[in-house]
Design an enzyme around this catalytic site. Structure first.
Site, PDB file in Angstrom:
ATOM      1  N   LEU A 213       0.838  -1.190   0.000  1.00  0.00           N
ATOM      2  CA  LEU A 213       0.000   0.000   0.000  1.00  0.00           C
ATOM      3  C   LEU A 213       0.877   1.245   0.000  1.00  0.00           C
ATOM      4  CD1 LEU A 213      -2.630  -1.159   2.668  1.00  0.00           C
ATOM      5  CD2 LEU A 213      -2.498  -1.712   0.217  1.00  0.00           C
TER       6      LEU A 213
ATOM      7  N   ALA B  36      -0.256   4.544  -1.535  1.00  0.00           N
ATOM      8  CA  ALA B  36      -1.035   5.623  -2.159  1.00  0.00           C
ATOM      9  C   ALA B  36      -1.081   6.896  -1.324  1.00  0.00           C
ATOM     10  CB  ALA B  36      -2.460   5.135  -2.438  1.00  0.00           C
ATOM     11  N   GLY B  37      -0.643   6.832  -0.068  1.00  0.00           N
ATOM     12  CA  GLY B  37      -0.823   7.961   0.846  1.00  0.00           C
ATOM     13  C   GLY B  37       0.056   9.159   0.534  1.00  0.00           C
TER      14      GLY B  37
ATOM     15  N   GLU C 187     -10.225  -9.537  19.461  1.00  0.00           N
ATOM     16  CA  GLU C 187     -10.707  -8.158  19.366  1.00  0.00           C
ATOM     17  C   GLU C 187      -9.599  -7.258  18.822  1.00  0.00           C
ATOM     18  OE1 GLU C 187     -12.777  -4.713  22.206  1.00  0.00           O
ATOM     19  OE2 GLU C 187     -11.474  -6.242  23.093  1.00  0.00           O
TER      20      GLU C 187
ATOM     21  N   ASN D 283      -1.069  -3.862  16.232  1.00  0.00           N
ATOM     22  CA  ASN D 283      -1.103  -4.258  14.827  1.00  0.00           C
ATOM     23  C   ASN D 283       0.017  -3.543  14.081  1.00  0.00           C
ATOM     24  OD1 ASN D 283      -1.812  -4.860  12.165  1.00  0.00           O
ATOM     25  ND2 ASN D 283      -3.524  -3.411  12.138  1.00  0.00           N
TER      26      ASN D 283
ATOM     27  N   HIS E 104      30.520  24.658   2.480  1.00  0.00           N
ATOM     28  CA  HIS E 104      31.561  25.267   3.301  1.00  0.00           C
ATOM     29  C   HIS E 104      30.985  25.908   4.555  1.00  0.00           C
ATOM     30  CE1 HIS E 104      31.345  27.916  -0.541  1.00  0.00           C
ATOM     31  NE2 HIS E 104      30.238  28.023   0.113  1.00  0.00           N
TER      32      HIS E 104
END
Length: 419
Positions: free
Chosen positions: A6, A8-9, A152, A165, A317
């Site tokens: 992924l 696309a962001g 969950e 995650n 420099h």
């Protein structure tokens, strides 16, 4: 197996470095971020599908049509925002086989993918997530588990310890049916975590693999410096392919690309990585955890420390560049200095999307975009950003961020009297 990445962001939190390019092409240790993702997926996939949208041509030009001999197909993200919508964009390219998905702006390593695939197949699951334990889940989605399965997924539960995650998944094609049922979130996005929650409600088996290795969510400018340090410390090997003049000192490991010249008086303490066709010195000091790209010039009386200087940029420099990120085609005038430490030694705060964020670092210099020019004797405060295309005139003190494509100058008040 197909690998879906992924990419696309827009990378809003990485501006000004993403003013004109997707964040996945930003270079860390002289390689685009997305190459590390592809490299660690490559042993397990036959081809790549890369989901693109923002400034897609620059990504396509950077990668080409294959990676490690595996073909790349670019897929435009469908209308709408969010990871679920991005994954759904590849539906017509996936037939009956399972596939891997990874965010293109994270860093993970091969062992994590190997373990994820093993658990996904062993448990005969419909989905699998790579997860990692953190002491503070304030900025993560929390994953609750029981035995070998996830029970969950909850967004940003606060400052508690638990599994997060990591943005690497394995799916069967059944996931597309649940994406079609996924509603838009409060953030205005179609999120894959909401899709996974729908799957759990229907008693679909979602397993996981616990990742013990290094991981980085490259969402903010200082994450680039963190990853750069990790890569140079762990993987850099002493390798000189350019020319090192007599009188230059290199303390390994230092990597020098073809066509690069290290002139007499240069003092380089590794780990330091320098690309091709660059000019280094004479009489400069390059300190550890610095990456300098291709066609750069680091000149006389310049000190660079723990920084990323991207391709075609110059500190020619009398410059100090410390704990900073400098984009491509940028030139620092003589005497331009980046400050990187507050007098009170407190953490440096950086403005991200209009709000000040604590970087967690007490040393952080400038974040300078692409095609920037500074005049002589410019001073840049810690954590300040200069937008791409900006011109900063002589003697300016950069105490506030500078927007892209602006000219900043100071007027000198002169007092002239007879002696």
């Amino acid at each position: 197996m197909i690998g879906v990445v992924l990419a696309a962001g827009k990378g809003e939190r990485l501006r000004p470095l993403t003013d004109d390019r997707p964040k996945v092409v930003l270079k860390v240790a002289n390689r685009p971020i997305i190459e590390y993702v592809l490299e660690n997926l490559s042993p397990f996939v036959d081809e790549f599908l890369i989901v693109v949208r923002y400034e897609k041509e620059k990504l396509m030009q950077a990668l080409g049509d294959e990676f490690n001999g595996k073909p790349i197909i670019y897929v435009e993200q469908l209308e709408g925002e969010g990871t679920a919508r991005a994954i759904y964009s590849v539906k017509n390219y996936i037939e009956d086989e399972s596939f891997l998905v990874a965010n293109g702006d994270i860093y993970f390593e091969l062992d994590g993918v190997k373990t994820l695939i093993h658990e996904f197949k062993k448990q005969k699951a419909e989905a699998a997530l790579l997860i990692k334990e953190f002491d503070d889940l304030s900025h993560f989605g929390m994953v609750s588990v029981e035995g070998k399965f996830i029970t969950e997924i909850r967004e940003k539960p606060g400052k508690i310890k638990g599994y997060a995650n990591l943005g690497v998944y394995a799916f069967t094609p059944e996931v597309f049916e649940f994406i079609e049922q996924t509603a838009i979130s409060s953030r205005g996005e179609y999120e894959i975590t909401d899709t996974l929650s729908l799957m759990l409600e229907k008693d679909k088996k979602i397993t996981y693999a616990v990742y013990e290795g290094y991981w980085n969510d490259i969402g903010r400018p200082w994450n680039l410096l963190e990853l750069n340090e990790y890569l140079l410390k762990k993987y850099l090997r002493h390798n000189i392919r350019g020319v090192v003049e007599e009188g230059a000192t290199l303390i390994p490991p230092v990597e020098i690309g073809e066509g690069t010249v290290i002139r007499s008086g240069a003092y380089i303490i590794g780990p330091v990585k320098i690309g091709r066709n660059s000019r280094i010195g004479p009489n400069c000091f390059i300190r550890p955890y610095t990456s300098i790209g291709d066609n750069c010039h680091i000149g006389n009386a310049v000190e660079v420390k723990n920084s990323i200087i991207m391709d075609h940029s110059n500190a020619p420099h009398l410059n100090y560049v410390g704990d900073s990120v400098i984009g491509e085609h940028t030139n620092l005038g003589a005497g331009t200095i980046t400050a990187n430490l507050r007098h009170d030694r407190g953490n440096i705060k950086v403005e991200i999307k209009g709000k000040l964020e604590d970087s967690g670092r007490h040393k952080l210099g400038a974040i300078i975009g692409h095609y920037v020019k500074t005049g002589i004797n410019v001073t840049i405060y810690p954590g300040r950003k200069i937008g791409s295309g900006a011109f900063v005139g002589p003697g300016v003190i950069v105490d506030k961020n500078i927007a892209p494509n602006t000219l900043v100058s100071v007027k000198q008040e002169k007092i002239i009297k007879e002696r």
